[in-house]
Each structure stands twice: as C-alpha cells, then as structure tokens.
Write a protein that holds these residues in place. Structure first.
Motif, PDB file in Angstrom:
ATOM      1  N   LEU A 237       0.829  -1.221   0.000  1.00 54.10           N
ATOM      2  CA  LEU A 237       0.000   0.000   0.000  1.00 54.10           C
ATOM      3  C   LEU A 237       0.857   1.263   0.000  1.00 54.10           C
ATOM      4  O   LEU A 237       0.472   2.297  -0.541  1.00 54.10           O
ATOM      5  CB  LEU A 237      -0.912   0.026   1.231  1.00 54.10           C
ATOM      6  CG  LEU A 237      -2.133  -0.894   1.221  1.00 54.10           C
ATOM      7  CD1 LEU A 237      -2.794  -0.901   2.598  1.00 54.10           C
ATOM      8  CD2 LEU A 237      -3.146  -0.444   0.167  1.00 54.10           C
ATOM      9  N   LEU A 238       2.056   1.147   0.626  1.00 56.26           N
ATOM     10  CA  LEU A 238       2.928   2.328   0.735  1.00 56.26           C
ATOM     11  C   LEU A 238       3.426   2.790  -0.632  1.00 56.26           C
ATOM     12  O   LEU A 238       4.072   3.820  -0.747  1.00 56.26           O
ATOM     13  CB  LEU A 238       4.103   2.038   1.670  1.00 56.26           C
ATOM     14  CG  LEU A 238       3.741   1.655   3.108  1.00 56.26           C
ATOM     15  CD1 LEU A 238       4.989   1.336   3.925  1.00 56.26           C
ATOM     16  CD2 LEU A 238       2.967   2.779   3.796  1.00 56.26           C
ATOM     17  N   ASN A 239       3.130   1.995  -1.661  1.00 54.64           N
ATOM     18  CA  ASN A 239       3.537   2.390  -3.021  1.00 54.64           C
ATOM     19  C   ASN A 239       2.502   3.262  -3.714  1.00 54.64           C
ATOM     20  O   ASN A 239       2.600   3.479  -4.933  1.00 54.64           O
ATOM     21  CB  ASN A 239       3.799   1.150  -3.881  1.00 54.64           C
ATOM     22  CG  ASN A 239       5.047   0.434  -3.440  1.00 54.64           C
ATOM     23  OD1 ASN A 239       6.000   1.067  -2.998  1.00 54.64           O
ATOM     24  ND2 ASN A 239       5.039  -0.881  -3.536  1.00 54.64           N
ATOM     25  N   LEU A 240       1.518   3.789  -2.966  1.00 52.72           N
ATOM     26  CA  LEU A 240       0.545   4.687  -3.601  1.00 52.72           C
ATOM     27  C   LEU A 240       1.288   5.784  -4.382  1.00 52.72           C
ATOM     28  O   LEU A 240       2.176   6.440  -3.832  1.00 52.72           O
ATOM     29  CB  LEU A 240      -0.347   5.343  -2.527  1.00 52.72           C
ATOM     30  CG  LEU A 240      -1.307   6.429  -3.045  1.00 52.72           C
ATOM     31  CD1 LEU A 240      -2.333   5.861  -4.025  1.00 52.72           C
ATOM     32  CD2 LEU A 240      -2.024   7.128  -1.893  1.00 52.72           C
ATOM     33  N   GLY A 241       0.912   5.947  -5.641  1.00 52.70           N
ATOM     34  CA  GLY A 241       1.514   7.002  -6.469  1.00 52.70           C
ATOM     35  C   GLY A 241       2.851   6.629  -7.078  1.00 52.70           C
ATOM     36  O   GLY A 241       3.374   7.328  -7.943  1.00 52.70           O
ATOM     37  N   HIS A 242       3.429   5.484  -6.628  1.00 55.59           N
ATOM     38  CA  HIS A 242       4.794   5.165  -7.042  1.00 55.59           C
ATOM     39  C   HIS A 242       4.882   4.483  -8.407  1.00 55.59           C
ATOM     40  O   HIS A 242       5.908   4.553  -9.074  1.00 55.59           O
ATOM     41  CB  HIS A 242       5.490   4.300  -5.990  1.00 55.59           C
ATOM     42  CG  HIS A 242       5.896   5.084  -4.765  1.00 55.59           C
ATOM     43  ND1 HIS A 242       4.984   5.758  -3.983  1.00 55.59           N
ATOM     44  CD2 HIS A 242       7.109   5.325  -4.204  1.00 55.59           C
ATOM     45  CE1 HIS A 242       5.631   6.359  -2.986  1.00 55.59           C
ATOM     46  NE2 HIS A 242       6.912   6.114  -3.106  1.00 55.59           N
ATOM     47  N   THR A 243       3.799   3.788  -8.846  1.00 56.74           N
ATOM     48  CA  THR A 243       3.864   3.088 -10.142  1.00 56.74           C
ATOM     49  C   THR A 243       4.075   4.112 -11.250  1.00 56.74           C
ATOM     50  O   THR A 243       5.004   3.998 -12.055  1.00 56.74           O
ATOM     51  CB  THR A 243       2.558   2.296 -10.386  1.00 56.74           C
ATOM     52  OG1 THR A 243       2.360   1.448  -9.266  1.00 56.74           O
ATOM     53  CG2 THR A 243       2.636   1.458 -11.646  1.00 56.74           C
ATOM     54  N   ALA A 244       3.224   5.148 -11.269  1.00 57.88           N
ATOM     55  CA  ALA A 244       3.390   6.184 -12.292  1.00 57.88           C
ATOM     56  C   ALA A 244       4.633   7.023 -12.015  1.00 57.88           C
ATOM     57  O   ALA A 244       5.306   7.477 -12.944  1.00 57.88           O
ATOM     58  CB  ALA A 244       2.148   7.071 -12.335  1.00 57.88           C
ATOM     59  N   ALA A 273      -8.802   5.316 -10.057  1.00 54.27           N
ATOM     60  CA  ALA A 273      -9.817   4.808  -9.111  1.00 54.27           C
ATOM     61  C   ALA A 273     -11.194   5.376  -9.456  1.00 54.27           C
ATOM     62  O   ALA A 273     -12.206   4.665  -9.416  1.00 54.27           O
ATOM     63  CB  ALA A 273      -9.426   5.174  -7.679  1.00 54.27           C
ATOM     64  N   GLU A 274     -11.226   6.643  -9.807  1.00 54.01           N
ATOM     65  CA  GLU A 274     -12.513   7.263 -10.203  1.00 54.01           C
ATOM     66  C   GLU A 274     -13.052   6.588 -11.466  1.00 54.01           C
ATOM     67  O   GLU A 274     -14.240   6.268 -11.554  1.00 54.01           O
ATOM     68  CB  GLU A 274     -12.332   8.762 -10.451  1.00 54.01           C
ATOM     69  CG  GLU A 274     -12.149   9.543  -9.168  1.00 54.01           C
ATOM     70  CD  GLU A 274     -12.226  11.057  -9.387  1.00 54.01           C
ATOM     71  OE1 GLU A 274     -12.802  11.508 -10.390  1.00 54.01           O
ATOM     72  OE2 GLU A 274     -11.694  11.771  -8.517  1.00 54.01           O
ATOM     73  N   LYS A 321      -0.059  -9.760 -14.311  1.00 54.65           N
ATOM     74  CA  LYS A 321      -0.859  -8.775 -13.554  1.00 54.65           C
ATOM     75  C   LYS A 321       0.058  -7.710 -12.961  1.00 54.65           C
ATOM     76  O   LYS A 321       1.224  -7.969 -12.681  1.00 54.65           O
ATOM     77  CB  LYS A 321      -1.564  -9.463 -12.372  1.00 54.65           C
ATOM     78  CG  LYS A 321      -2.503 -10.578 -12.772  1.00 54.65           C
ATOM     79  CD  LYS A 321      -3.889 -10.042 -12.949  1.00 54.65           C
ATOM     80  CE  LYS A 321      -4.864 -11.182 -13.209  1.00 54.65           C
ATOM     81  NZ  LYS A 321      -6.155 -10.700 -13.668  1.00 54.65           N
ATOM     82  N   LEU A 322      -0.516  -6.543 -12.767  1.00 60.62           N
ATOM     83  CA  LEU A 322       0.211  -5.488 -12.068  1.00 60.62           C
ATOM     84  C   LEU A 322      -0.689  -5.014 -10.922  1.00 60.62           C
ATOM     85  O   LEU A 322      -1.889  -4.796 -11.129  1.00 60.62           O
ATOM     86  CB  LEU A 322       0.498  -4.327 -13.024  1.00 60.62           C
ATOM     87  CG  LEU A 322       1.306  -3.190 -12.418  1.00 60.62           C
ATOM     88  CD1 LEU A 322       2.799  -3.511 -12.454  1.00 60.62           C
ATOM     89  CD2 LEU A 322       1.068  -1.890 -13.167  1.00 60.62           C
ATOM     90  N   THR A 323      -0.101  -4.895  -9.741  1.00 62.91           N
ATOM     91  CA  THR A 323      -0.905  -4.442  -8.602  1.00 62.91           C
ATOM     92  C   THR A 323      -0.819  -2.923  -8.476  1.00 62.91           C
ATOM     93  O   THR A 323       0.278  -2.381  -8.334  1.00 62.91           O
ATOM     94  CB  THR A 323      -0.407  -5.107  -7.295  1.00 62.91           C
ATOM     95  OG1 THR A 323      -0.410  -6.521  -7.480  1.00 62.91           O
ATOM     96  CG2 THR A 323      -1.295  -4.749  -6.112  1.00 62.91           C
ATOM     97  N   CYS A 333      -7.247   3.022   1.059  1.00 61.81           N
ATOM     98  CA  CYS A 333      -6.824   2.585  -0.279  1.00 61.81           C
ATOM     99  C   CYS A 333      -6.839   1.066  -0.353  1.00 61.81           C
ATOM    100  O   CYS A 333      -6.814   0.378   0.670  1.00 61.81           O
ATOM    101  CB  CYS A 333      -5.405   3.074  -0.570  1.00 61.81           C
ATOM    102  SG  CYS A 333      -5.316   4.869  -0.742  1.00 61.81           S
ATOM    103  N   ILE A 334      -6.866   0.564  -1.576  1.00 66.77           N
ATOM    104  CA  ILE A 334      -6.874  -0.893  -1.763  1.00 66.77           C
ATOM    105  C   ILE A 334      -5.788  -1.286  -2.776  1.00 66.77           C
ATOM    106  O   ILE A 334      -5.351  -0.455  -3.579  1.00 66.77           O
ATOM    107  CB  ILE A 334      -8.237  -1.409  -2.271  1.00 66.77           C
ATOM    108  CG1 ILE A 334      -8.657  -0.671  -3.563  1.00 66.77           C
ATOM    109  CG2 ILE A 334      -9.308  -1.283  -1.201  1.00 66.77           C
ATOM    110  CD1 ILE A 334      -9.814  -1.326  -4.291  1.00 66.77           C
ATOM    111  N   LEU A 335      -5.410  -2.582  -2.706  1.00 68.26           N
ATOM    112  CA  LEU A 335      -4.533  -3.140  -3.744  1.00 68.26           C
ATOM    113  C   LEU A 335      -5.449  -3.701  -4.820  1.00 68.26           C
ATOM    114  O   LEU A 335      -6.417  -4.414  -4.518  1.00 68.26           O
ATOM    115  CB  LEU A 335      -3.653  -4.252  -3.151  1.00 68.26           C
ATOM    116  CG  LEU A 335      -2.681  -3.807  -2.053  1.00 68.26           C
ATOM    117  CD1 LEU A 335      -1.959  -5.016  -1.443  1.00 68.26           C
ATOM    118  CD2 LEU A 335      -1.662  -2.815  -2.586  1.00 68.26           C
ATOM    119  N   TYR A 336      -5.167  -3.393  -6.072  1.00 59.96           N
ATOM    120  CA  TYR A 336      -6.092  -3.741  -7.150  1.00 59.96           C
ATOM    121  C   TYR A 336      -5.279  -4.276  -8.329  1.00 59.96           C
ATOM    122  O   TYR A 336      -4.456  -3.562  -8.903  1.00 59.96           O
ATOM    123  CB  TYR A 336      -6.855  -2.467  -7.552  1.00 59.96           C
ATOM    124  CG  TYR A 336      -8.032  -2.685  -8.455  1.00 59.96           C
ATOM    125  CD1 TYR A 336      -9.302  -2.929  -7.939  1.00 59.96           C
ATOM    126  CD2 TYR A 336      -7.875  -2.613  -9.844  1.00 59.96           C
ATOM    127  CE1 TYR A 336     -10.392  -3.115  -8.775  1.00 59.96           C
ATOM    128  CE2 TYR A 336      -8.964  -2.799 -10.681  1.00 59.96           C
ATOM    129  CZ  TYR A 336     -10.215  -3.045 -10.141  1.00 59.96           C
ATOM    130  OH  TYR A 336     -11.291  -3.222 -10.981  1.00 59.96           O
TER     131      TYR A 336
END
Ligand code: NAD
Ligand code: GLY
Length: 351
Positions: A237-244, A273-274, A321-323, A333-336
């Motif tokens: 979860l701590l990777n929010l924003g980190h993929t992009a 998410a939206e 898959k990519l989380t 937040c969720i892992l998706y």
C-alpha cells in the motif's frame, strides 16, 4: 530537549524512534541506554557533513563512543555499488568490529546505503538512523528497507535490516531546500490518503506541528511494517503514487524529484480509481488541493506508453498482472490487480 515523542517498532529487530527538536546533541546519551560504548562510524553525505557531523560526533565522543566519519558526495548517484564497497573497505581498514556501530546521518540516500552496508559488513553490525530530511524521517528511516541502485534500476540490491534506533531531530529540516521539504510532504500526504481523512484535513490547516506530523506518519508506517515487514502484502500500500512516479522520474530525466513524481502519480492513481468507480468522482480534486498547498506538481507531460514501459520494468510486478494502489476514498486505499495488457488504456484514460 523539547517536545520529545517516542514510537516503538516491533519487527525482526525492535527499536524506538525518537522525534524532537534539538535531539542531535543528545545522540550519544540516548545510545547509552541501548548499546554499551564502542567505536562508531558516522556515514554521511557532503551537504549534511558540513551542517551536522560535528554535533553528532561531539555527542558520541562525550558519551564514550570514539567516532570516525565516512563522507560521500551528496546525491542519488552515490547510492551505488562503488560507494557501497568504499564504505565497506573503509570499515575494514579502520578495523571496525562486529560489536561496533554505524551511524547513518542524512537523507534517504545515506540511510539506504548505510543500512545495506551495516547488513553486510562482517555479516551484520548495528546501525542507527538519524534522518535529516522530512522524507527520510517519515519514510526511509523506518521499516528496515535498505538498498543501493544498480545500472538496471533503483534499489535493485538490498536487504531488510532494522536499525537499533531512529533519532530524528526535526530542527534539521530548517536547512532543507524548499524542494526537499515539498518532496517529504508528498509522502506525508500519501499517508493521509492511505490511512486517515482527519489527518488530511489537519494538513490543510495553516499551522501544524512538524513533530506531530512526523510522529503520526511514523506510526502509520510502523503499523504496516509490524504486519508485513517483508513486503508480501499490506506494505505494498505504501507504493501509492509510485507506479506512475517511476515513469515520470525517468521521462523527466530525474529533473523532477521522487516526491514531485509521487505527487503526480498519486493524482493519476486517484483518477484511475474514479474511472473504475472505486472512489467518488471529484476525489482527485481533494488530492490536488493538498498537493498544491505543499508546492507539489499535479500534472506532468507524459504518454501512456512511457508510463507503461516504466511500470512494467518495475521489480514489484508479478506474472501478467500489475498491482495498483487505488484510493477508495480519502483515508482508505486498496490493492487492485489489473491485466498488463489493459494498462496502456487505463493510463490513457487517467492522463
Ligand atoms: P537525499 O538523501 O538525496 O537528500 C536530499 C538532499 O538533501 C541531498 O542533497 C542531501 O545532501 C540534502 N540534505 C539532507 N539533509 C539535509 C538537511 N537537513 N539540510 C540541508 N540539506 C540536506 O534524498 P531523500 O529525499 O532524503 O531520500 C531519497 C532516497 O530515499 C532515495 O534513494 C529513495 O530510493 C530512498 N527511499 C527509501 C525508502 C526506504 O524505505 N528505504 C523509502 C523512501 C525513499
Ligand atoms: N517506502 C516503502 C516501504 O518502506 O515499504
């Protein structure tokens, strides 16, 4: 020492995180409570050395820890195999033993490389984290991820290795360049979006106590690390924003800092998410307002192809898959998991 806060972490190694103003001159005294006198090596970078090594060294010596220092040039490019080996060679030439101590004094670069050196030297010696950037205080000094970069990418060699203490003097943030302060706030805002709406509301107020902000973030991170120290689940979860962010940093040729890229990446994650109907329409506006308040960017000129390339070369990907980390609302937040072949379209709708 004023306004001292202590947060305890129980992981493969247990330790206290001390947060306060003016604690740097008491580092030695604090260490006396957890480690008997030994030799200490302060590892730091060229900027931090000029500002804070003398204070820490004096405090260590006074408390019975004869201290040396190893200084490398400031910047991410120093977080490499060359500096790592040089640190180990320095320790060996100084005949540092397994019962001695490394002191990581600086930002995330110093903390990551010193922690990794501590994990390897003589198969592991104690180290202390003394973060001097907001980012290091709220993120990299806590949780035991240590690493260096390889030519193929960031943080590709490292270890999970916990410090024996984290000592954070928030007075040190006063000398940080504005850009570095903003960088730290990208991670602070990330914790708010991940874990607590009320914390986000507080961040939108005009006056906030920096010690309280650091304490709050460290508690958020501690709670995650205690449940998933080795990054197999919730810690992702701590990777929010980190993929992009990885793609944005790369395409900007690193002219954007990590924190600035995370800020843009967080807006992109919220828009995704939206689009999936995971969070309410308009949530991204709230995210943008927070980031803007802390002088962080909310947009960057990048193509979906460029974002995909970087996301798919990330070491955290598994199979087809990519989380992604996506907000359900501010504070949760969720892992998706998404299919890799859908990623380009997902990004293109969120840019
Ligand atoms: P950094 O260590 O490069 O510090 C940023 C700049 O600020 C440097 O020029 C440094 O010399 C300077 N500086 C540090 N403290 C200062 C002070 N008090 N006053 C004036 N200047 C000061 O960068 P950072 O943003 O602290 O950390 C980024 C690094 O952290 C990256 O390598 C990243 O991969 C890593 N990181 C690790 C984790 C983890 O869990 N281990 C988490 C997040 C980031
Ligand atoms: N900064 C991400 C982590 O510690 O897991």
């Amino acid at each position: 020492m004023n306004n001292i806060k202590t947060v305890s972490v129980k992981a493969s190694g247990s330790y206290d995180i001390t947060i306060g103003t003016g604690v740097l001159k008491n580092v030695g005294e604090m260490l006396n409570k957890i480690k008997k006198p030994c030799r200490a090596v302060i590892v730091t970078d060229s900027n931090v050395d000029e500002l804070y090594t003398d204070t820490v060294m004096e405090s260590l010596i006074k408390a019975g820890y004869p201290a040396d220092k190893y200084v490398f040039p400031a910047g991410e490019t120093s977080k490499c195999a060359g500096t790592f080996i040089d640190i180990l060679e320095f320790l060996a030439s100084e005949k540092i033993t397994r019962s001695d101590l490394l002191v990581a004094l600086g930002g995330g670069v110093v903390g990551d490389i010193t922690g990794f050196a501590a994990s390897c030297y003589l198969r592991g010696i104690d180290f202390v984290q003394i973060p001097t950037t907001l980012l290091a205080a709220v993120d990299s000094s806590v949780g035991g991820k240590t690493a260096i970069d390889l030519r193929a990418g960031k943080n590709l060699a490292g270890a999970f290795y916990q410090p024996i203490a984290v000592i954070c003097d928030t007075d040190t943030f006063k000398t940080l360049p504005e850009k570095e302060v903003a960088c730290g706030y990208a991670e602070v805002i990330k914790y708010g979006i991940l874990f607590e709406k009320a914390f986000c509301d507080k961040l939108m107020q005009d006056e906030n106590d920096i010690n309280e902000i650091v304490e709050k973030c460290v508690i958020f991170k501690r709670d995650v690390v205690e449940k998933d120290e080795f990054d197999n689940g919730e810690r992702k979860l701590l990777n929010l924003g980190h993929t992009a962010a990885h793609g944005i940093e790369k395409v900007s040729a690193y002219s954007l800092t990590h924190g600035q890229a995370v800020a843009v990446g967080t807006v992109i994650a919220t828009k995704i998410a939206e689009n999936f109907g995971i969070c309410e329409k308009g949530t991204y506006k709230e995210v943008e307002n927070m980031l803007t308040k802390y002088n962080l960017p909310i947009k960057y000129d990048i193509t979906p192809e460029q974002l995909c390339d970087a996301a798919l070369s990330d070491k955290k990907r598994g199979g087809g898959k990519l989380t992604l980390v996506l907000p359900e609302k501010i504070g949760k937040c969720i892992l998706y998991d998404v299919n890799v072949e859908d990623l380009k379209e997902i990004f293109s709708q969120a840019l």
